[in-house]
Design an enzyme around this catalytic site. Sequence first.
Site, PDB file in Angstrom:
ATOM      1  N   CYS A   2       0.911  -1.327  -0.012  1.00 19.06           N
ATOM      2  CA  CYS A   2      -0.006  -0.028   0.140  1.00 19.06           C
ATOM      3  C   CYS A   2       1.106   1.181   0.016  1.00 19.06           C
ATOM      4  O   CYS A   2       2.212   1.085   0.258  1.00 19.06           O
ATOM      5  CB  CYS A   2      -1.021   0.021   1.125  1.00 19.06           C
ATOM      6  SG  CYS A   2      -1.673  -1.589   1.489  1.00 19.06           S
ATOM      7  N   ARG A  27       1.469   1.599  -5.980  1.00 17.85           N
ATOM      8  CA  ARG A  27       1.856   0.494  -4.893  1.00 17.85           C
ATOM      9  C   ARG A  27       0.169  -0.077  -4.439  1.00 17.85           C
ATOM     10  O   ARG A  27       0.357  -1.094  -3.729  1.00 17.85           O
ATOM     11  CB  ARG A  27       2.394   1.336  -3.523  1.00 17.85           C
ATOM     12  CG  ARG A  27       3.609   2.102  -3.869  1.00 17.85           C
ATOM     13  CD  ARG A  27       4.010   2.542  -2.407  1.00 17.85           C
ATOM     14  NE  ARG A  27       4.212   1.503  -1.433  1.00 17.85           N
ATOM     15  CZ  ARG A  27       5.152   0.833  -1.245  1.00 17.85           C
ATOM     16  NH1 ARG A  27       6.142   0.860  -1.950  1.00 17.85           N
ATOM     17  NH2 ARG A  27       5.157  -0.061  -0.406  1.00 17.85           N
ATOM     18  N   TRP A  74      -3.900  -1.983  -1.426  1.00 21.75           N
ATOM     19  CA  TRP A  74      -4.063  -3.028  -2.186  1.00 21.75           C
ATOM     20  C   TRP A  74      -4.346  -4.219  -1.309  1.00 21.75           C
ATOM     21  O   TRP A  74      -3.360  -4.654  -0.464  1.00 21.75           O
ATOM     22  CB  TRP A  74      -2.580  -3.253  -2.983  1.00 21.75           C
ATOM     23  CG  TRP A  74      -2.565  -4.277  -3.997  1.00 21.75           C
ATOM     24  CD1 TRP A  74      -3.204  -4.212  -5.292  1.00 21.75           C
ATOM     25  CD2 TRP A  74      -2.037  -5.273  -3.960  1.00 21.75           C
ATOM     26  NE1 TRP A  74      -2.813  -5.421  -5.966  1.00 21.75           N
ATOM     27  CE2 TRP A  74      -2.304  -6.335  -5.172  1.00 21.75           C
ATOM     28  CE3 TRP A  74      -1.554  -6.349  -2.719  1.00 21.75           C
ATOM     29  CZ2 TRP A  74      -1.960  -7.565  -5.396  1.00 21.75           C
ATOM     30  CZ3 TRP A  74      -0.822  -7.618  -3.027  1.00 21.75           C
ATOM     31  CH2 TRP A  74      -1.431  -8.190  -4.351  1.00 21.75           C
ATOM     32  N   ASN A 100       1.046   0.131   6.064  1.00 23.44           N
ATOM     33  CA  ASN A 100       1.476  -0.742   4.942  1.00 23.44           C
ATOM     34  C   ASN A 100       2.271  -2.003   5.546  1.00 23.44           C
ATOM     35  O   ASN A 100       3.280  -1.685   6.278  1.00 23.44           O
ATOM     36  CB  ASN A 100       2.276   0.038   3.934  1.00 23.44           C
ATOM     37  CG  ASN A 100       3.040  -0.656   2.788  1.00 23.44           C
ATOM     38  OD1 ASN A 100       2.356  -1.727   2.340  1.00 23.44           O
ATOM     39  ND2 ASN A 100       4.218  -0.212   2.476  1.00 23.44           N
ATOM     40  N   GLY A 101       2.009  -3.194   5.006  1.00 23.34           N
ATOM     41  CA  GLY A 101       2.590  -4.530   5.302  1.00 23.34           C
ATOM     42  C   GLY A 101       1.563  -5.275   5.926  1.00 23.34           C
ATOM     43  O   GLY A 101       0.332  -5.236   5.589  1.00 23.34           O
ATOM     44  N   GLU A 488      10.899 -12.586 -20.742  1.00 21.44           N
ATOM     45  CA  GLU A 488      10.434 -11.214 -20.330  1.00 21.44           C
ATOM     46  C   GLU A 488       9.377 -10.941 -21.396  1.00 21.44           C
ATOM     47  O   GLU A 488       8.193 -10.063 -20.835  1.00 21.44           O
ATOM     48  CB  GLU A 488      11.510 -10.523 -20.347  1.00 21.44           C
ATOM     49  CG  GLU A 488      11.342  -8.903 -20.090  1.00 21.44           C
ATOM     50  CD  GLU A 488      10.856  -8.708 -18.704  1.00 21.44           C
ATOM     51  OE1 GLU A 488      10.711  -9.684 -18.097  1.00 21.44           O
ATOM     52  OE2 GLU A 488      10.239  -7.547 -18.853  1.00 21.44           O
ATOM     53  N   LYS A 492       5.482  -9.544 -19.961  1.00 22.84           N
ATOM     54  CA  LYS A 492       4.978  -8.178 -20.266  1.00 22.84           C
ATOM     55  C   LYS A 492       3.360  -8.339 -20.828  1.00 22.84           C
ATOM     56  O   LYS A 492       2.540  -7.702 -20.557  1.00 22.84           O
ATOM     57  CB  LYS A 492       5.747  -7.590 -21.236  1.00 22.84           C
ATOM     58  CG  LYS A 492       7.043  -7.007 -20.626  1.00 22.84           C
ATOM     59  CD  LYS A 492       6.905  -5.726 -19.789  1.00 22.84           C
ATOM     60  CE  LYS A 492       6.936  -6.363 -18.386  1.00 22.84           C
ATOM     61  NZ  LYS A 492       8.156  -6.401 -17.847  1.00 22.84           N
ATOM     62  N   GLU A 495       0.981  -9.528 -18.246  1.00 23.69           N
ATOM     63  CA  GLU A 495       0.577  -8.649 -17.118  1.00 23.69           C
ATOM     64  C   GLU A 495      -0.173  -7.517 -17.545  1.00 23.69           C
ATOM     65  O   GLU A 495      -1.094  -7.165 -16.788  1.00 23.69           O
ATOM     66  CB  GLU A 495       1.946  -7.807 -16.892  1.00 23.69           C
ATOM     67  CG  GLU A 495       2.936  -8.362 -15.711  1.00 23.69           C
ATOM     68  CD  GLU A 495       4.105  -7.348 -15.733  1.00 23.69           C
ATOM     69  OE1 GLU A 495       4.134  -6.748 -14.684  1.00 23.69           O
ATOM     70  OE2 GLU A 495       4.997  -7.284 -16.579  1.00 23.69           O
ATOM     71  N   HIS A 511       8.650 -31.151 -27.603  1.00 19.84           N
ATOM     72  CA  HIS A 511       8.532 -32.476 -26.376  1.00 19.84           C
ATOM     73  C   HIS A 511       7.400 -31.975 -25.811  1.00 19.84           C
ATOM     74  O   HIS A 511       7.286 -32.418 -24.690  1.00 19.84           O
ATOM     75  CB  HIS A 511       9.666 -32.130 -25.606  1.00 19.84           C
ATOM     76  CG  HIS A 511      11.007 -32.511 -26.162  1.00 19.84           C
ATOM     77  ND1 HIS A 511      11.439 -33.687 -26.635  1.00 19.84           N
ATOM     78  CD2 HIS A 511      12.052 -31.562 -26.629  1.00 19.84           C
ATOM     79  CE1 HIS A 511      12.483 -33.853 -27.225  1.00 19.84           C
ATOM     80  NE2 HIS A 511      12.997 -32.532 -27.349  1.00 19.84           N
ATOM     81  N   LYS A 608       3.216  -1.948  -8.159  1.00 20.55           N
ATOM     82  CA  LYS A 608       4.421  -1.824  -8.466  1.00 20.55           C
ATOM     83  C   LYS A 608       5.557  -2.667  -7.547  1.00 20.55           C
ATOM     84  O   LYS A 608       6.619  -3.017  -7.741  1.00 20.55           O
ATOM     85  CB  LYS A 608       4.634  -0.415  -8.527  1.00 20.55           C
ATOM     86  CG  LYS A 608       6.089  -0.071  -8.976  1.00 20.55           C
ATOM     87  CD  LYS A 608       6.105  -0.371 -10.478  1.00 20.55           C
ATOM     88  CE  LYS A 608       7.739  -0.243 -11.138  1.00 20.55           C
ATOM     89  NZ  LYS A 608       7.930  -0.787 -12.200  1.00 20.55           N
TER      90      LYS A 608
END
Length: 613
Positions: A2, A27, A74, A100-101, A488, A492, A495, A511, A608
């Site tokens: 958060c 966040r 969040w 936050n946490g 990567e 992307k 996401e 395979h 983020k």
Amino acid sequence: MCGIVGYIGNQKASPILINGLLRLEYRGYDSAGIAVMESGEISVMKDKGRVKNLYNIKGIDDLKGTVGIAHTRWATHGVPSKENSHPHKDNSGEFAVVHNGIIENYSDLKEFLTDKGYKFYSQTDTEVIPNLVHYYYNKDEKDDEQRLLRAVSRVCKDLKGSYAIELIYKNKPDMMIVVRKDSPLVIGKGYKENYISSDIPAILSFTKEFYLIDDNEIAVLTRDNVEFYNSDLEKIEKKIENIDWNATAAEKDGFDDYMLKEIYEQPNAVRETIGSRLPEEGVCIFDDLKFTKEYLSSINKIYIVACGTAMHAGLVGKNIFEKLCRINTEVDVASEFRYRDPIIDDKTLCIYISQSGETADTIAALKLAKSKGAKTLAISNVIGSSITREADYSIYTHAGPEIAVASTKAYTSQVVLMAVLAIYFAETLEQDNVAEIKELKRDILSLPGKVENALKCNKRVAEFARKVFQEKDMFFLGRGVDQTVALEGSLKLKEISYIHSEAYAAGELKHGPIALIEKGITVVGILTDPKLVEKSISNIQEVITRGAKTFIVTNQELLNNNFEMVIRIPEVNPLLSPIVSVIPLQLFAYHISKEKGLDVDKPRNLAKSVTVE
Ligand code: F6R
């Protein structure tokens, strides 16, 4: 996961708080709220939804208070709802808290407080905090200046987990207390006013002077002063850090989205990362590292540990370290590494990559390695971030603030930094590959121009994205280093476009996964390593035969071209090619997301900075 903001000064607090929250939405953004000291009461206004919804709350514009705390959430405990939004008050309404946490033992604490008669109105772990403060504050018989501080410190002794907490108390309207453990928090110092934030950019437009709070430290803020205490309530001194960032660097600069802005910032980000570390003549320089030949010769294994995109950068780094330094290098996902009892000792060097420097799993993995005697080196983009304060050594990418949730310029600058670091190691070790290193240095210095050149594919990538944006599944294929960049590209796409995709080593396709290839499916092929291009082409032909549409990223002249779209990128040393070949893949994901009308910068379910496990 958060964002928190605080203000104590002489200006109206609410616009400052909301402004700060808007910059912290990366966040978390499922609900938001503020609490302001208002004529002897604490006025809390909060709701489910994005920060901008706060403007719709009746009366929020009328708040005149000049002291307040704020939060963008969040969800971890309890669904996004008004009740679960922060700030939370204690039962008496005297204390208000944002957090936050995660409080891991909140059930035990809730039970303890429930037995004492406290009631709970939300499903959050946070609500135990203001009630515990109330409990310890009232239990304390000594009514002096330190009483609130003692109560907060006592509460922290009960809390297990991670937290950055801001607290205001109705009967002490001219102060606020903050404390942190394993969650980011900074204090910005102004003239007769002070600010709090989860990160520096959110309040950079108000001040350039910051105090960085360390774990288990408590700060007491008034308008004119900030005092710091350790967990034993001994006063400690902190020095002010001058942060020389330009606040406008954190704005969108005319781009529609932060992600596109950050993709286009890559030539410069790469340039900044190289900085003065790679002089055209002479050896590579790392001011902050004093590794000797003796020490580097004693290392028998390098571990690169990170999460998500940073881990993908690590995969590229592994190739470079092994090739240049001939040191066995392993890459691991931080959330696995921390629980799998890895074999490490004082001959292991553990490198941790984290853009934010706040990723909980990466920090825990670092603490584990330290406890086993390994040396730890952090690669981060955020000066003073938690990981850099834990590590034995830290080096920075200097890519500038990355706001979009999907990481782009952090990846390229992390890979560049690892390449420069590997050269530094090889030179310190006096490896006999002088010519190879000389050539690689030249290649690294040419990267900003090559990345710039690769960006020219934007229009053609957008054109292909328009054709395929409605698809449900895609494949990304490559061999060698191209396989790492396939991972990567696939991440992307997942996401920000919510399209399912798989990244595979091209040779592995037959395979199993080739069974999924059917008419019309899009396959992205990355073909840059001259030694492997022919082999990859054979694999791509196998999917074309089965009806796949192919989008090819290559730096080679491809004859016999029956591909749907070929994006030609500049040629570079294969060790570095992901820095260039990732560009079309980032743009591909971006344009698909835009075609689908999605929020590119804030994809669903993601934040983020992943500061909880
Ligand atoms: C993907 C992305 C994430 C992060 C990961 C690690 O676009 O951004 O996968 O790379 O959460 O974050 P940091 O680098 O901050 O530790």
